[in-house]
Design an enzyme around this catalytic site. Structure first.
Site, short mmCIF file in Angstrom:
data_model
loop_
_atom_site.label_atom_id
_atom_site.label_comp_id
_atom_site.label_asym_id
_atom_site.label_seq_id
_atom_site.Cartn_x
_atom_site.Cartn_y
_atom_site.Cartn_z
N GLU A 101 0.80 -1.22 0.00
CA GLU A 101 0.00 0.00 0.00
C GLU A 101 0.84 1.28 0.00
O GLU A 101 0.38 2.33 0.45
CB GLU A 101 -0.96 -0.01 1.19
CG GLU A 101 -2.04 -1.07 1.05
CD GLU A 101 -3.15 -0.89 2.07
OE1 GLU A 101 -4.28 -0.62 1.65
OE2 GLU A 101 -2.87 -1.01 3.27
N HIS A 120 -0.56 5.59 7.66
CA HIS A 120 -1.72 4.72 7.41
C HIS A 120 -1.74 3.68 8.51
O HIS A 120 -0.73 3.01 8.76
CB HIS A 120 -1.63 4.04 6.05
CG HIS A 120 -2.62 2.92 5.90
ND1 HIS A 120 -3.97 3.10 6.11
CD2 HIS A 120 -2.46 1.60 5.60
CE1 HIS A 120 -4.60 1.95 5.94
NE2 HIS A 120 -3.70 1.02 5.63
#
Length: 266
Positions: A101, A120
């Site tokens: 990601e 994140h």
């Protein structure tokens, strides 16, 4: 004659171009230490566990960013830091395994020149606010940045049924568009994304997003209307937090220092 002149001109042109090696500037070891420490701090503060990541825009090349290789955040060291471009490529070809990601970070940096650091996480208390209709609101001054609003990115709206991961540039770009100019974003059934103009501040915001979620759930349980911070109050409190974030950063960084003494005295 013309051919020789053309070759000479091309040679002269190439000589004035700096090579990639000459262009590249070594990164201050203190910067690498801070990026690794940020990962360990987020683990220590229970914002991340074996999953999640924090990045920092490269200090001298805004088209690159710094991120650890794919590993549990609590284990991060400066040797684990990888330099990536905005396409998510390892620019130094280290061969290290990269986070799937990384496109979350790359596309936010591409869309937001003001952002210098991104987190994140799958912050546990935050998850319910991404799967219900209850908007996240700023409960107290440390979470003042949330008073600007917290959008929710629902990957299903544009991409249908997926594995919920931001695994390519297209999804990353859609997420960055949902974030807009805000400091925080919830991801339905996944977690959150926090951004800031400095690495210490993004860690601060990530920690207090999790704390805020717990406090808001407690306030909801108590019942009655919730008097959250207004956007104006949030902006004023944010100014103060940006000035004093070093106090929290110094404390948290000391807690996770590599090689710190942990044995009890005899």
């Amino acid at each position: 004659m013309v051919k020789r002149a053309a070759i000479a001109a091309l040679t002269a042109f190439c000589l004035v171009l700096p090579s990639r090696a000459e262009d590249a500037k070594p990164i201050d070891p203190a910067v690498l230490d801070d990026v690794a420490a940020a990962s360990r701090i987020l683990a220590d503060q229970a914002v991340v566990d074996a999953f999640g990541h924090v990045t920092m825009r490269h200090p001298s090349n805004p088209e690159h960013f710094l991120m650890t290789r794919s590993l549990a955040p609590a284990l991060a060291t400066p040797a684990d830091i990888v330099e990536l471009d905005l396409d998510g490529n390892d620019v130094n070809h280290t061969g290290k395994t990269l986070f799937l990601e990384r496109f979350i970070h790359a596309e936010i940096y591409r869309a937001r020149p003001d952002v210098m650091a991104v987190v994140h996480s799958h912050s546990p208390a935050v998850i319910p606010f991404g799967v219900t209709k209850v908007p996240m609101r700023a409960m107290f001054h440390n979470s003042a940045f949330l008073a600007r609003g917290v959008p929710v990115f629902d990957i299903r709206e544009k991409f249908g049924a997926t594995n919920m991961l931001v695994s390519n540039r297209e999804i990353g770009r859609a997420l960055a568009e949902s974030l807009g100019n805000k400091a925080a974003l919830l991801m339905r059934g996944h977690g959150d994304v926090i951004v800031a103009p400095t690495l210490p501040l993004v860690v601060f915001r990530a920690v207090y997003t999790e704390v805020n979620a717990r406090l808001q759930a407690q306030a909801i349980a108590l019942g009655g209307p919730i008097e959250a911070l207004t956007e104006e109050e949030g902006l004023k409190a944010e100014d103060v937090n940006a000035q004093i974030v070093g106090r929290a950063w110094d404390l948290w960084k000391r807690r996770v220092a590599i090689g710190k003494a942990t044995d009890k005295p005899n």
